[in-house]
Design a protein around this motif. Structure first.
Motif, PDB file in Angstrom:
ATOM      1  N   UNK A 581       6.086  24.282 -19.522  1.00  0.00           N
ATOM      2  CA  UNK A 581       5.858  25.452 -18.759  1.00  0.00           C
ATOM      3  C   UNK A 581       6.268  25.094 -17.069  1.00  0.00           C
ATOM      4  N   UNK A 582       5.378  24.000 -16.602  1.00  0.00           N
ATOM      5  CA  UNK A 582       5.653  23.943 -15.041  1.00  0.00           C
ATOM      6  C   UNK A 582       7.011  23.552 -14.703  1.00  0.00           C
ATOM      7  N   UNK A 583       7.998  23.020 -15.525  1.00  0.00           N
ATOM      8  CA  UNK A 583       9.352  22.817 -15.300  1.00  0.00           C
ATOM      9  C   UNK A 583      10.181  24.105 -15.189  1.00  0.00           C
ATOM     10  N   UNK A 584       9.985  24.754 -16.466  1.00  0.00           N
ATOM     11  CA  UNK A 584      11.024  26.026 -16.357  1.00  0.00           C
ATOM     12  C   UNK A 584      10.326  27.059 -15.559  1.00  0.00           C
ATOM     13  N   UNK A 585       8.991  27.309 -15.403  1.00  0.00           N
ATOM     14  CA  UNK A 585       8.617  28.155 -14.415  1.00  0.00           C
ATOM     15  C   UNK A 585       8.788  27.826 -12.699  1.00  0.00           C
TER      16      UNK A 585
END
Length: 692
Positions: A581-585
């Motif tokens: 989540x942190x990477x793609x968002x």
């Protein structure tokens, strides 16, 4: 051999083969003077067994690159390269013949890299004299190996302009010695090749590469001495795109059309003295065999029936000759085609394909038997179709499974006059089997142009997004999927689908199916999965606008963006992908859109960062922003001026926003510090260059 087996990706793009790694290893070994001849022999044997393929990496190309005289990239000087050729001649004569021609023609210079872990000495730079001596040695071997093989003699004469005087004389001597053993047809092949070379140099006497007049006279003397009865040695040259003949062209200019037509007719009459087979041989030796058929039609109608038989089941040159004759007859008599179709029903489709595409032709084809219609549309080329007839022709092509040809034709119209038809054509390859994509000349350009036309015509955005996803492997480097990016911004489920293709679930979270089976919608086809993940990565990599939550392509509200982010978090967590989540968002929120005053990140992004308070998300957003900068260029002594300017920009923005959005201020401060460190590194690099 299985070694040369190739695999390709979607739409026939890309390709892999096990032999490439072997060739790269052998190319590295070619930098050793002790191993060069052994490498050449191995490559020669591989070249003899190579079945060919789509990949440019071939054993013959590696062999020519390693021994190249003008772009030396191996351990050999001129004499060493000739010795290596001799070694190949003993074990792989066919490969050696092709290699000798490549070396003389300067073909396949390649770009081969040397070894990484061996400090092998390089040969001294060859002088012009050394290269000339090596070239003479090569041409003597070519003349010797040509023997009485007409194809080899023709290939050697096609390169005669690359030979020095020693090589030219040796080749002429070899041809003289072989002449008594050659059949008449073989002699025609040899003479046609030499005549073409001579004509090219006579046409451009002032070019730097042109042979001197004295050298051409020796070649012309051979042509004149061996001219066959009933023909002129350069008859075939008359039937080319830029015909040339001694006495017909003056000062290198194009031939007068009337004089050219007369010369072509006379050439056909000469051949007819030996019967129609002589004219057929002329067509097969010509670059423009349709012109032979046109000239024959102008001379006589006595052979029409026999020539038209070649419209079906014959070689391409004879087919083109028959088509040229048919086109001539149609210019003379508008009713000729309809009458001949009735008289020759077995060739009706082939006859119709010789005509220009107009309303009369389409009416004639529609009146034929169903099987004949299918035959016509299966192989016809839609050249010169007017805009008003394009929809009709496209529908006929789609009915016969020729989607790629239909797409190419529609893209030439320039606008989507029939939007539904364009959509039908673009969807056809996805819905059913169709012709091979190789039938399309430039599929990337034509499909991209047609999608642009649909965008301009206001086609449904969801449909355009689906089409862009289907064609993404084809358009990856030529067109950004703008409709698909708009769909990602307004539909978090579509974004989650792409992320799911790119990242597998974390099996330790317990969110994946407990029986070890793939979840619904997840594929077990590893090849298809790899292709889909590659496509998903390319789409997400290029997504810079609009920002998540946008419904109209403009800057979204904070509420819309937050709803989009929360939906993505929920869906990815449920599918066992919370770890990404942190990477793609962070990547999704790093888009280029700014506030009206140019502030980045924009206000909705700043608001979302303050609401979520996710340190990992902040960090990945900053990394994504830095990665978007890409490759930079600068002068050797410029230092880090570019990076300092960026650092100052981020510092100023941080000061402007940190009061209301402290997390965004901290993010911008981090970017500023990173670029200042980069600036110091570039300064040190510039200083070290100045000390050299």
């Amino acid at each position: 051999m299985s070694l040369f087996a190739e695999t390709s990706g979607d739409f026939g793009l890309g390709g892999q083969s096990a032999h490439c790694s072997l060739l790269w290893a052998l190319e590295s070994l070619a930098w050793s003077s002790a191993l060069l001849s052994r490498v050449a022999v191995v490559l020669g044997r591989l070249a003899d067994q190579d079945p060919g393929g789509r990949l440019a990496n071939r054993p013959s190309a590696s062999l020519a690159a390693a021994l190249h005289l003008h772009v030396p990239q191996g351990a050999g000087d001129g004499a060493t390269c000739v010795a290596a050729l001799d070694a190949v001649r003993r074990v792989a004569p066919a490969a050696a013949w092709r290699l000798a021609l490549d070396l003389v023609s300067h073909a396949n210079p390649g770009m081969i890299s040397g070894p990484k872990f061996r400090d092998w000495p390089r040969p001294a730079q060859a002088t012009m004299s050394d290269t000339g001596d090596a070239l003479d040695a090569l041409t003597l071997r070519i003349a010797d190996d040509a023997g009485s093989d007409p194809d080899r003699l023709a290939a050697a004469f096609a390169l005669v302009h690359r030979f020095r005087e020693t090589g030219r004389l040796a080749l002429l001597k070899a041809a003289e010695a072989a002449w008594p053993d050659l059949q008449e047809e073989c002699r025609r092949t040899v003479l046609a090749s030499l005549a073409e070379r001579v004509a090219m140099h006579r046409r451009h006497p002032d070019a730097g590469w042109a042979l001197p007049g004295q050298a051409l006279k020796a070649l012309e003397a051979f042509l004149d001495a061996h001219a066959l009865p009933g023909s002129h040695p350069d008859d075939a040259e008359l039937f080319s795109w830029r015909p040339f003949r001694r006495g017909l062209n003056r000062n290198g200019e194009d031939a007068d059309l009337e004089a050219l037509a007369s010369a072509r007719a006379e050439a056909v009459r000469r051949r007819l003295r030996d019967g129609l087979p002589a004219v057929l041989r002329l067509a097969e030796a010509s670059k423009l065999p349709a012109a032979v058929g046109d000239a024959l039609a102008a001379v006589t109608a006595a052979h029409d029936s026999m020539v038209l038989e070649h419209l079906t089941g014959s070689s391409q040159p004879l087919h083109a000759m028959a088509a040229g004759l048919a086109a001539h007859r149609q210019r003379e008599d508008a009713s000729w085609l309809a009458g001949t179709v009735v008289a020759r029903p077995a060739q009706a489709a082939a006859l119709c394909r010789t005509a220009a595409i107009d309303e009369a032709l389409l009416t004639l084809v529609d009146g034929l038997e169903a099987d004949t219609q299918d035959e016509f549309w299966r192989d016809m080329q839609p050249l010169g179709v007017s805009d008003d007839l394009t929809p009709t022709v496209v529908r006929r092509l789609l009915e016969r499974g020729r989607a790629w040809t239909a797409i190419e034709l529609l893209s030439d119209v320039g606008a989507c006059a029939d939007r539904d038809l364009a959509i039908q054509a673009l969807m056809a390859p996805a819905l059913a089997a169709t012709e091979d994509i190789s039938r399309a000349q430039s599929p990337e350009y034509t499909i991209g142009r047609l999608l642009d036309n649909l965008e301009e015509a206001g086609a449904d955005d969801n449909l355009l997004a689906d089409l862009e996803w289907f064609y993404q492997p084809l358009l990856d480097h030529s067109r950004r999927p703008i409709a698909l990016h708009r769909e990602l911004a307004r539909n978090p489920a579509r974004f989650v689908n792409l992320v799911s293709l790119l990242y597998p679930p974390d099996l330790h979270t317990g969110a994946a199916s407990g029986d070890g089976e793939p979840a619904d919608g997840e594929t077990t086809d590893h090849t298809a999965s790899s292709r889909a993940s590659t496509a998903a990565w390319a789409v997400l990599r290029e997504w810079r606008r609009p920002l998540p939550g946008s419904v109209d392509g403009h800057l979204p509200t904070t509420e819309d963006m937050l709803r989009w982010v929360e939906s993505v978090r929920e869906k990815l967590t449920a599918s066992g992908r919370a770890h990404v989540l942190p990477r793609v968002l962070g990547s999704a929120l790093s888009g280029a859109l700014t506030d009206d005053d140019g502030t980045w990140p924009s206000e909705p992004v700043r608001d979302v960062l303050e609401i979520l308070r996710d340190t990992d998300l902040d960090r990945h957003l900053a990394v994504a922003k830095m990665n978007q900068r890409g490759v930079t260029g600068r002068g050797v002594y410029d230092g880090g001026a570019q990076e300092r300017a960026l650092a100052d920009q981020y510092t100023a923005t941080a000061d402007r926003v940190r009061g209301r959005w402290p997390r965004s201020g901290a993010l911008l401060d981090g970017l500023s510090r990173s670029y200042r460190e980069d600036a110091r590194r570039e300064d040190r690099s510039a200083e070290s260059e100045g000390d050299r």
